[in-house]
Design a protein around this motif. Structure first.
Motif, PDB file in Angstrom:
ATOM      1  N   ASN A 303       0.853  -1.183   0.000  1.00 40.92           N
ATOM      2  CA  ASN A 303       0.000   0.000   0.000  1.00 40.92           C
ATOM      3  C   ASN A 303       0.895   1.240   0.000  1.00 40.92           C
ATOM      4  N   LEU A 306      -2.330   4.468   1.813  1.00 41.15           N
ATOM      5  CA  LEU A 306      -3.271   3.682   2.595  1.00 41.15           C
ATOM      6  C   LEU A 306      -4.648   3.740   1.959  1.00 41.15           C
ATOM      7  N   TYR A 313      -9.007  -2.200   1.912  1.00 38.47           N
ATOM      8  CA  TYR A 313      -7.817  -2.897   2.409  1.00 38.47           C
ATOM      9  C   TYR A 313      -7.991  -4.411   2.245  1.00 38.47           C
ATOM     10  N   SER A 331       2.354  -1.781   4.315  1.00 37.15           N
ATOM     11  CA  SER A 331       1.738  -0.452   4.199  1.00 37.15           C
ATOM     12  C   SER A 331       2.752   0.615   4.586  1.00 37.15           C
ATOM     13  N   LEU A 341      -4.926   3.044  10.334  1.00 37.10           N
ATOM     14  CA  LEU A 341      -4.965   1.688   9.807  1.00 37.10           C
ATOM     15  C   LEU A 341      -5.452   0.704  10.857  1.00 37.10           C
TER      16      LEU A 341
END
Length: 443
Positions: A303, A306, A313, A331, A341
Motif C-alpha cells: 500500500n 493507505l 484494504y 503499508s 490503519l
C-alpha cells in the motif's frame, strides 16, 4: 459435481473444496437465486462454474451470462470457465470494452452457451440490438457490491430490462455485503444468503507497517526491487501519484508495469502478462485491480497509499496469500497513518523499521547438476561472508595487498631526501638536453 469434473480434479490432485464451493453447489444446481459471500482468494469463480456448467445444453445458445466490474477480471474469469467448459464441449465468449467489437460480433453469431463480460460492453451490444438474451437461464454478478453501485448499477438495470424473466436464476458473489434492498428491488426477488466470510480457513498472510515519509516511499520501492524472487502489486489512491512513481522507477531502471483505467485493453493485458511471467518486479495500479484478480503465488501487496476504508484494504490484501498460501501486506505511512490503519482493519499489524530481507515463496533451489554455477555461487558466498566480517570485499582486499606489496618494494630503497631527489631529476633533464641530437655511441 459432474463426474467428468471429478475425474479431472482427481487427475490434478485436487481433493478438498473450499467452504464457499461446498455451500453454494446444491442451491446453484437447483436453480435458486443466491447472495454468496466469502473471503477473497477462496475460489468463488470455481464455486459457480462447477455447479452451473453441467446444467447447460450444448448448441442451445446463450444460457449463462457472467458480469465482472473490470476487463481484467472478466478475462481472468473467461480463462477459468473455458478450461472447464471445454470438458463439456461448451463455448465461451468474452465481451469486454476496449476489445475488437467486430470480432465479438462474429463470435456471437456462433451462439456460445456462456458469455463473460463487463456491463458497459454488454449493455452497448443490447442497446444496438446485437445481443439477445431470451434464452438466458442464469445471470452471475461477480463482485456484486461493486457492480450495483453508481453508473454500473444503471448498466445492470439496462441489461436486466432486456432479460426481464422471473424464471432466470440470479446469483450474487463477492467478499463484501451487497445492499439487499437494491438487489431485491432491481431483480424483484428475495435472495438466499450464503455467508462464508467467518468460516475459519488456513491463512498465512502477514500484515506489516513500514514507517516511511512520503518523499521516501519511492526509494523504499527501489530498495525492495533489489531483492531476489520478490514481486508485489503496489496500490495507489490516485493515477497522478502512480504515474509519478512509475517515472521514478523507470529512471532507476526498475522493471515494472502499470495497470490504469483508461489504458487500452491491449496495454493492460500486456502489463498483466509481464507481471505474471515475472519480467516486471512491480505492478503499479489503483483499486481497479483490487477486485478478484488472481496472480498465482504473489509474494506481496504494497500500500503506497493507505486505502480509504477497511473494505478496500481487504480487497487489496486478497491479491496475496490466496487459497491459504503465504502472503505479505506492506503499508507505508507515518504514525498518524498507523493509527488510522489499526482502526480500519481488525488484523495484527507489525511495525517494521528499515528495509528487511524478504524471503519469497517463489525462491527455487539451484540445480545440483550445474557444478560451474554452484562453484561460482560458493565463491560468491565466501566473498559475501568475508565482506560481512571485515567490511572489505575480497577483491578490495586483494587490491590492498597489491598496494602493500608496491609500497614495501618502494620502501626497500634507501631513504632519499626531497632536496636530493629534485637535484637528481634536474641533473638527468640537463644531461638529456645536452645529449639531444647526438648519435648514440656504439660499443
Amino acid at each position: 459435481m459432474d463426474s467428468r469434473f471429478e475425474e479431472r480434479l482427481t487427475s490434478v490432485g485436487f481433493t478438498t473444496l473450499t467452504p464457499i464451493q461446498e455451500a453454494v453447489a446444491e442451491p446453484l444446481a437447483e436453480g435458486k437465486s443466491i447472495d454468496a459471500l466469502a473471503p477473497t482468494g477462496t475460489g468463488k469463480t470455481l464455486a459457480f462454474t462447477w455447479p452451473l456448467l453441467p446444467e447447460l445444453v450444448p448448441d442451445d445458445g446463450e444460457q449463462l451470462l457472467i458480469l465482472a466490474p473490470s476487463q481484467e477480471l472478466a478475462m481472468q474469469t473467461t480463462r477459468v470457465v473455458r478450461d472447464w467448459a471445454n470438458v463439456l464441449s461448451l463455448k465461451v465468449l468474452s465481451l469486454t470494452g476496449g476489445a475488437n467489437v467486430k470480432h465479438q460480433l462474429d463470435r456471437l453469431k456462433k451462439h456460445p452457451e456462456i458469455l463473460v463480460g463487463t456491463p458497459g460492453r454488454v449493455s452497448e451490444l443490447i442497446g444496438n440490438g446485437k445481443l439477445k438474451l431470451k434464452r438466458l437461464r442464469t445471470l452471475i454478478l461477480d463482485e456484486a457490491d461493486e457492480l450495483l453501485r453508481d453508473d454500473t448499477a444503471n448498466q445492470i438495470d439496462q441489461i436486466w430490462d432486456a432479460i426481464d424473466d422471473e424464471d432466470v436464476q440470479v446469483a450474487l458473489f463477492g467478499a463484501t455485503e451487497v445492499d439487499t434492498t437494491i438487489a431485491s428491488g432491481l431483480f424483484e426477488r428475495d435472495f438466499l444468503r450464503i455467508d462464508q466470510r467467518h468460516v475459519e480457513i488456513p491463512t498465512a498472510i502477514k500484515h506489516e507497517f513500514w514507517p516511511t515519509a512520503r518523499d521516501q516511499r519511492q526509494k523504499r520501492l527501489r530498495q525492495l526491487a533489489t531483492q531476489k524472487h520478490f514481486q508485489a502489486m503496489v496500490f495507489f489512491n490516485t493515477t497522478k501519484q502512480l504515474k509519478i512513481t512509475a517515472s521514478f522507477l523507470a529512471h532507476e531502471h526498475v522493471a515494472m508495469a502499470t495497470l490504469v483505467r483508461g489504458d487500452s485493453s491491449t496495454t493492460r493485458a500486456k502489463s498483466l502478462t509481464n507481471f505474471r511471467k515475472g519480467t516486471a518486479k512491480f505492478l503499479l495500479t489503483t483499486d481497479v485491480a483490487a477486485r478478484g484478480l488472481d496472480i498465482p503465488d504473489l509474494p506481496a501487496v504494497i500500500n503506497f497509499d493507505l486505502p480509504r476504508d477497511g473494505e478496500t484494504y481487504t480487497h487489496r490484501a486478497g491479491r496475496t496469500g490466496r487459497m491459504g498460501k503465504a502472503g505479505l501486506v506492506i503499508s507505508f505511512g507515518n504514525d498518524h497513518d498507523l493509527r488510522d490503519l489499526k482502526k480500519m482493519v481488525a488484523v495484527e499489524i507489525k511495525t517494521v523499521s528499515g528495509v528487511k530481507t524478504i524471503v519469497s515463496q517463489k525462491a527455487t533451489p539451484v540445480a545440483k547438476t550445474d557444478k560451474t554455477y554452484q562453484q561460482k555461487k560458493h565463491s560468491g558466498n565466501q566473498q559475501r561472508v568475508a565482506t560481512q566480517k571485515t567490511g572489505v570485499r575480497v577483491e578490495d582486499k586483494d587490491n590492498t595487498q597489491s598496494k602493500k606489496t608496491v609500497k614495501k618494494a618502494t620502501s626497500s630503497q634507501p631513504n632519499v631526501s626531497r632536496q636530493d631527489r629534485l637535484a637528481k631529476e634536474k641533473h638527468a633533464k640537463r644531461k638529456h638536453r645536452k645529449n639531444k641530437g647526438k648519435p648514440k655511441s656504439k660499443h
